[in-house]
Design a protein around this motif. Structure first.
Motif, PDB file in Angstrom:
ATOM      1  N   THR A   1     -11.321 -11.794  -2.437  1.00 36.04           N
ATOM      2  CA  THR A   1     -11.457 -12.350  -1.091  1.00 36.04           C
ATOM      3  C   THR A   1     -12.496 -13.473  -1.038  1.00 36.04           C
ATOM      4  OG1 THR A   1     -13.093 -10.678  -0.477  1.00 36.04           O
ATOM      5  CG2 THR A   1     -10.765 -10.184   0.003  1.00 36.04           C
ATOM      6  N   LEU A   2     -13.188 -13.696  -2.145  1.00 40.40           N
ATOM      7  CA  LEU A   2     -14.226 -14.722  -2.185  1.00 40.40           C
ATOM      8  C   LEU A   2     -13.584 -16.110  -2.260  1.00 40.40           C
ATOM      9  CD1 LEU A   2     -17.257 -15.322  -2.300  1.00 40.40           C
ATOM     10  CD2 LEU A   2     -17.102 -15.127  -4.795  1.00 40.40           C
ATOM     11  N   ARG A   3     -13.705 -16.828  -1.167  1.00 40.82           N
ATOM     12  CA  ARG A   3     -13.140 -18.186  -1.084  1.00 40.82           C
ATOM     13  C   ARG A   3     -13.964 -19.098  -1.995  1.00 40.82           C
ATOM     14  NH1 ARG A   3     -10.080 -21.120   2.236  1.00 40.82           N
ATOM     15  NH2 ARG A   3      -9.655 -19.375   3.604  1.00 40.82           N
ATOM     16  N   PRO A   4     -13.295 -19.988  -2.745  1.00 37.45           N
ATOM     17  CA  PRO A   4     -14.058 -20.890  -3.605  1.00 37.45           C
ATOM     18  C   PRO A   4     -14.943 -21.820  -2.792  1.00 37.45           C
ATOM     19  CG  PRO A   4     -11.677 -21.330  -3.772  1.00 37.45           C
ATOM     20  CD  PRO A   4     -11.861 -20.194  -2.828  1.00 37.45           C
ATOM     21  N   GLY A   5     -16.134 -22.070  -3.306  1.00 33.09           N
ATOM     22  CA  GLY A   5     -17.032 -23.016  -2.663  1.00 33.09           C
ATOM     23  C   GLY A   5     -16.611 -24.443  -2.969  1.00 33.09           C
ATOM     24  N   ALA A   6     -17.013 -25.373  -2.126  1.00 32.82           N
ATOM     25  CA  ALA A   6     -16.630 -26.776  -2.284  1.00 32.82           C
ATOM     26  C   ALA A   6     -17.090 -27.350  -3.626  1.00 32.82           C
ATOM     27  CB  ALA A   6     -17.191 -27.600  -1.131  1.00 32.82           C
ATOM     28  N   GLU A   7     -18.107 -26.763  -4.229  1.00 30.12           N
ATOM     29  CA  GLU A   7     -18.591 -27.237  -5.526  1.00 30.12           C
ATOM     30  C   GLU A   7     -17.691 -26.787  -6.689  1.00 30.12           C
ATOM     31  OE1 GLU A   7     -20.037 -23.109  -5.058  1.00 30.12           O
ATOM     32  OE2 GLU A   7     -19.904 -24.840  -3.705  1.00 30.12           O
ATOM     33  N   GLU A   8     -16.700 -25.936  -6.389  1.00 35.42           N
ATOM     34  CA  GLU A   8     -15.815 -25.406  -7.430  1.00 35.42           C
ATOM     35  C   GLU A   8     -14.552 -26.238  -7.634  1.00 35.42           C
ATOM     36  OE1 GLU A   8     -15.092 -21.107  -7.505  1.00 35.42           O
ATOM     37  OE2 GLU A   8     -16.616 -20.922  -5.929  1.00 35.42           O
ATOM     38  N   TYR A   9     -14.377 -27.297  -6.869  1.00 32.32           N
ATOM     39  CA  TYR A   9     -13.163 -28.093  -6.989  1.00 32.32           C
ATOM     40  C   TYR A   9     -13.409 -29.506  -6.461  1.00 32.32           C
ATOM     41  CZ  TYR A   9     -12.802 -26.584  -2.101  1.00 32.32           C
ATOM     42  OH  TYR A   9     -13.071 -26.311  -0.779  1.00 32.32           O
ATOM     43  N   ALA A  10     -12.532 -30.417  -6.859  1.00 33.46           N
ATOM     44  CA  ALA A  10     -12.613 -31.800  -6.387  1.00 33.46           C
ATOM     45  C   ALA A  10     -12.292 -31.853  -4.897  1.00 33.46           C
ATOM     46  CB  ALA A  10     -11.628 -32.668  -7.168  1.00 33.46           C
ATOM     47  N   PRO A  11     -12.917 -32.759  -4.164  1.00 34.74           N
ATOM     48  CA  PRO A  11     -12.678 -32.843  -2.719  1.00 34.74           C
ATOM     49  C   PRO A  11     -11.199 -32.940  -2.337  1.00 34.74           C
ATOM     50  CG  PRO A  11     -14.523 -34.240  -3.321  1.00 34.74           C
ATOM     51  CD  PRO A  11     -13.930 -33.729  -4.615  1.00 34.74           C
ATOM     52  N   TYR A  12     -10.402 -33.620  -3.132  1.00 32.70           N
ATOM     53  CA  TYR A  12      -8.975 -33.763  -2.840  1.00 32.70           C
ATOM     54  C   TYR A  12      -8.296 -32.411  -2.660  1.00 32.70           C
ATOM     55  CZ  TYR A  12      -4.017 -34.724  -3.594  1.00 32.70           C
ATOM     56  OH  TYR A  12      -2.659 -34.776  -3.464  1.00 32.70           O
ATOM     57  N   PHE A  13      -8.681 -31.419  -3.464  1.00 28.44           N
ATOM     58  CA  PHE A  13      -8.038 -30.109  -3.411  1.00 28.44           C
ATOM     59  C   PHE A  13      -8.435 -29.300  -2.184  1.00 28.44           C
ATOM     60  CE2 PHE A  13      -7.743 -30.728  -8.150  1.00 28.44           C
ATOM     61  CZ  PHE A  13      -6.399 -31.034  -8.120  1.00 28.44           C
ATOM     62  N   GLY A  14      -9.504 -29.719  -1.508  1.00 29.75           N
ATOM     63  CA  GLY A  14      -9.908 -29.034  -0.286  1.00 29.75           C
ATOM     64  C   GLY A  14      -8.825 -29.046   0.773  1.00 29.75           C
ATOM     65  N   ARG A  15      -8.010 -30.107   0.791  1.00 29.85           N
ATOM     66  CA  ARG A  15      -6.925 -30.194   1.778  1.00 29.85           C
ATOM     67  C   ARG A  15      -5.937 -29.050   1.634  1.00 29.85           C
ATOM     68  NH1 ARG A  15      -2.975 -34.957  -0.512  1.00 29.85           N
ATOM     69  NH2 ARG A  15      -1.509 -34.084   0.958  1.00 29.85           N
ATOM     70  N   TYR A  16      -5.782 -28.522   0.435  1.00 26.02           N
ATOM     71  CA  TYR A  16      -4.897 -27.381   0.194  1.00 26.02           C
ATOM     72  C   TYR A  16      -5.642 -26.056   0.348  1.00 26.02           C
ATOM     73  CZ  TYR A  16      -1.769 -30.875  -1.818  1.00 26.02           C
ATOM     74  OH  TYR A  16      -0.964 -31.955  -2.009  1.00 26.02           O
ATOM     75  N   ILE A  17      -6.783 -25.956  -0.291  1.00 26.14           N
ATOM     76  CA  ILE A  17      -7.543 -24.700  -0.279  1.00 26.14           C
ATOM     77  C   ILE A  17      -7.920 -24.311   1.140  1.00 26.14           C
ATOM     78  CG2 ILE A  17      -9.732 -23.654  -1.017  1.00 26.14           C
ATOM     79  CD1 ILE A  17      -9.343 -25.257  -3.695  1.00 26.14           C
ATOM     80  N   ASN A  18      -8.246 -25.295   1.975  1.00 29.50           N
ATOM     81  CA  ASN A  18      -8.639 -25.003   3.356  1.00 29.50           C
ATOM     82  C   ASN A  18      -7.489 -24.489   4.217  1.00 29.50           C
ATOM     83  OD1 ASN A  18     -11.313 -25.707   2.862  1.00 29.50           O
ATOM     84  ND2 ASN A  18     -10.971 -27.837   3.412  1.00 29.50           N
ATOM     85  N   LEU A  19      -6.249 -24.640   3.761  1.00 28.53           N
ATOM     86  CA  LEU A  19      -5.094 -24.105   4.495  1.00 28.53           C
ATOM     87  C   LEU A  19      -4.941 -22.593   4.340  1.00 28.53           C
ATOM     88  CD1 LEU A  19      -2.351 -26.757   3.582  1.00 28.53           C
ATOM     89  CD2 LEU A  19      -3.566 -26.509   5.769  1.00 28.53           C
TER      90      LEU A  19
END
Length: 178
Positions: A6-24
């Motif tokens: 259940t631990l959501r990855p932190g923003a430091e764990e991926y490139a900013p571009y992937f945040g658009r997907y992970i945040n969904l």
């Protein structure tokens, strides 16, 4: 043990571009999310007839078959990256060109039922891979597409990428969805 899922990855764990997907991806157990997605995608797409699966909402756009094929290919790549990074392989992993994979992939010419089955098999394989991981494996960071990414982020990216394409299905392909 379940808290690692259940631990959501932190923003430091991926490139900013992937945040658009992970945040969904909604909060919760990522394994349960991936299982539920498999069921919902199959329920949505399996009833389509062959001609519906060949539908393109505009000239030059991917057909329903090609979008599902892209989702399958991307998940395979994400799972491969997840495997390598979780196993502490520090070899940088290359990017991929989605349009080339779709252009030269077999998806447009495969029977629709085969594609739906392939999606289920690939997702089941991803879930089996995740079963063997622990907190240390999920926290490992490697390099993919010249950017750092954690194994955990790749699991969440898989779910988010699918959610993004499901939104496209509902927005652009609603004419053929049952």
């Amino acid at each position: 043990m379940s808290e690692i899922w259940t631990l959501r990855p932190g923003a430091e764990e991926y490139a900013p571009y992937f945040g658009r997907y992970i945040n969904l991806v909604p909060d919760g157990d990522i394994r349960a999310t991936l299982r539920e997605q498999m069921d919902s995608v199959v329920k949505l797409l399996a009833p389509l007839r062959e001609e519906q699966a060949n539908y393109r909402y505009a000239e030059g756009k991917w057909s329903v078959k090609e979008v599902l094929g892209h989702m399958i290919d991307a998940e395979r790549i994400f799972a491969y990256r997840l495997l390598r990074i979780a196993r502490n392989d520090k070899t940088p992993l290359p990017g991929f060109e989605q349009d080339i994979l779709v252009q030269y992939g077999p998806h447009a010419h495969q029977p629709w039922s085969d594609l739906v089955e392939e999606f289920q098999v690939v997702r089941s394989s991803t879930l089996c891979l995740l079963r063997g991981l622990n907190a240390e494996s999920l926290a490992r960071v490697g390099t993919a597409s010249d950017m750092p990414i954690s194994a955990r982020s790749l699991a969440w990216l898989t779910a988010g990428h699918e959610l993004a394409h499901l939104a496209v299905f509902h927005e652009r392909y609603s004419a053929v969805l049952v």
